[in-house]
Enzyme design. Sequence first.
Site, PDB file in Angstrom:
ATOM      1  N   ASP A 160     -39.582  -4.381 -30.640  1.00 32.14           N
ATOM      2  CA  ASP A 160     -39.210  -2.805 -30.684  1.00 32.14           C
ATOM      3  C   ASP A 160     -39.109  -2.735 -29.278  1.00 32.14           C
ATOM      4  OD1 ASP A 160     -39.385  -0.384 -32.048  1.00 32.14           O
ATOM      5  OD2 ASP A 160     -41.178  -0.553 -32.295  1.00 32.14           O
ATOM      6  N   ASN A 174     -34.700  -0.938 -42.176  1.00 34.32           N
ATOM      7  CA  ASN A 174     -33.182  -1.202 -41.244  1.00 34.32           C
ATOM      8  C   ASN A 174     -32.218  -1.014 -41.148  1.00 34.32           C
ATOM      9  OD1 ASN A 174     -34.374  -3.368 -38.602  1.00 34.32           O
ATOM     10  ND2 ASN A 174     -34.804  -1.129 -38.703  1.00 34.32           N
TER      11      ASN A 174
HETATM   12  C1  FPP Z   1     -36.351  -2.714 -32.307  1.00 35.79           C
HETATM   13  O1  FPP Z   1     -36.136  -1.442 -31.878  1.00 35.79           O
HETATM   14  C2  FPP Z   1     -35.184  -3.755 -32.985  1.00 35.79           C
HETATM   15  C3  FPP Z   1     -34.981  -4.272 -34.192  1.00 35.79           C
HETATM   16  C4  FPP Z   1     -34.372  -3.150 -35.227  1.00 35.79           C
HETATM   17  C5  FPP Z   1     -33.935  -5.350 -33.674  1.00 35.79           C
HETATM   18  C6  FPP Z   1     -34.185  -6.038 -33.357  1.00 35.79           C
HETATM   19  C7  FPP Z   1     -33.292  -7.115 -33.142  1.00 35.79           C
HETATM   20  C8  FPP Z   1     -32.557  -8.532 -31.789  1.00 35.79           C
HETATM   21  C9  FPP Z   1     -33.546  -7.943 -30.885  1.00 35.79           C
HETATM   22  C10 FPP Z   1     -31.726  -9.058 -31.666  1.00 35.79           C
HETATM   23  C11 FPP Z   1     -32.088  -9.953 -33.369  1.00 35.79           C
HETATM   24  C12 FPP Z   1     -31.956 -11.339 -33.094  1.00 35.79           C
HETATM   25  C13 FPP Z   1     -31.527 -12.791 -33.349  1.00 35.79           C
HETATM   26  C14 FPP Z   1     -31.827 -13.691 -33.552  1.00 35.79           C
HETATM   27  C15 FPP Z   1     -30.210 -11.549 -34.551  1.00 35.79           C
HETATM   28  P1  FPP Z   1     -35.411  -0.169 -32.360  1.00 35.79           P
HETATM   29  O2  FPP Z   1     -34.251  -0.289 -32.201  1.00 35.79           O
HETATM   30  O3  FPP Z   1     -35.662   0.454 -33.314  1.00 35.79           O
HETATM   31  O4  FPP Z   1     -35.493   0.252 -30.919  1.00 35.79           O
HETATM   32  P2  FPP Z   1     -36.225   2.360 -30.752  1.00 35.79           P
HETATM   33  O5  FPP Z   1     -37.448   2.123 -31.494  1.00 35.79           O
HETATM   34  O6  FPP Z   1     -36.932   2.260 -29.589  1.00 35.79           O
HETATM   35  O7  FPP Z   1     -35.404   2.879 -31.417  1.00 35.79           O
END
Ligand code: FPP
Length: 230
Positions: A16, A64
Amino acid sequence: MEDKLKIPNHVGLIMDGNGRWATSKGLSRSEGHKAGYLNLEKLNKYIFKKGVNVLSIYALSTDNFKRPKQEINYIINLFLNNFFKEKDFYQKNNIKVVFSGRRNHFSEKVLKAMDDIVEQTKNNTSAIFNICFDYSSRNEIIDALEKIKEDNINNLDQETFNKYLYHDLPPIDLLIRTSGEQRLSDFMLWQVAYAEFYFPKTMFPDFDEKEFDLAILEYNKRNRKFGGIK
Ligand code: FPP
């Protein structure tokens, strides 16, 4: 000293904070996901090298998909264009790659790439990399119950139930969620029943090898009792 540390058998990782990391630097959310992905590419190798046998990551939740299509497509393309190229690493290192989640949100091209990696690594035995992709733990439980109904199982017990989940994985020992948020967000609810929880404030793109070592140190301070007395 270090070799005396207990290493968790199964680590769960909720990555996250990519968005906040990017915003704080004046970058787009997509750039945050790219940075998170590049961090993961290094970190997972380190985690396996440390001796973790199973690593489950929350790459994309079913919820998501409520986000703008462009952001979701960006994450899916990180898988297609970047992760897919890494598949030989898993083969060479005897790591089995599996996916957990439903498949109805993905295009044929994405499904084929997922199936190719699974097929190529299916006989590997040294570790398991479980990628939760369009994953919802509540859906996993419902999908298991549907199969259990079909199979007319009586006398259901925990061991049997576990076999009906997307994968028959051992319980999670250490659950890490970066960015300071302290919730599970529908991630592996059954598997974390006795997990130790660790919530560092670090945003995922900055959660590096040193940060993982701190998680292991913290894990070693925990007294795991599994309901008993210790
Ligand atoms: C949450 O951060 C993260 C995600 C929804 C996606 C995470 C995915 C990756 C790091 C790469 C994916 C891996 C593969 C193998 C395809 P957020 O966007 O919710 O952060 P925020 O809460 O700060 O907005």
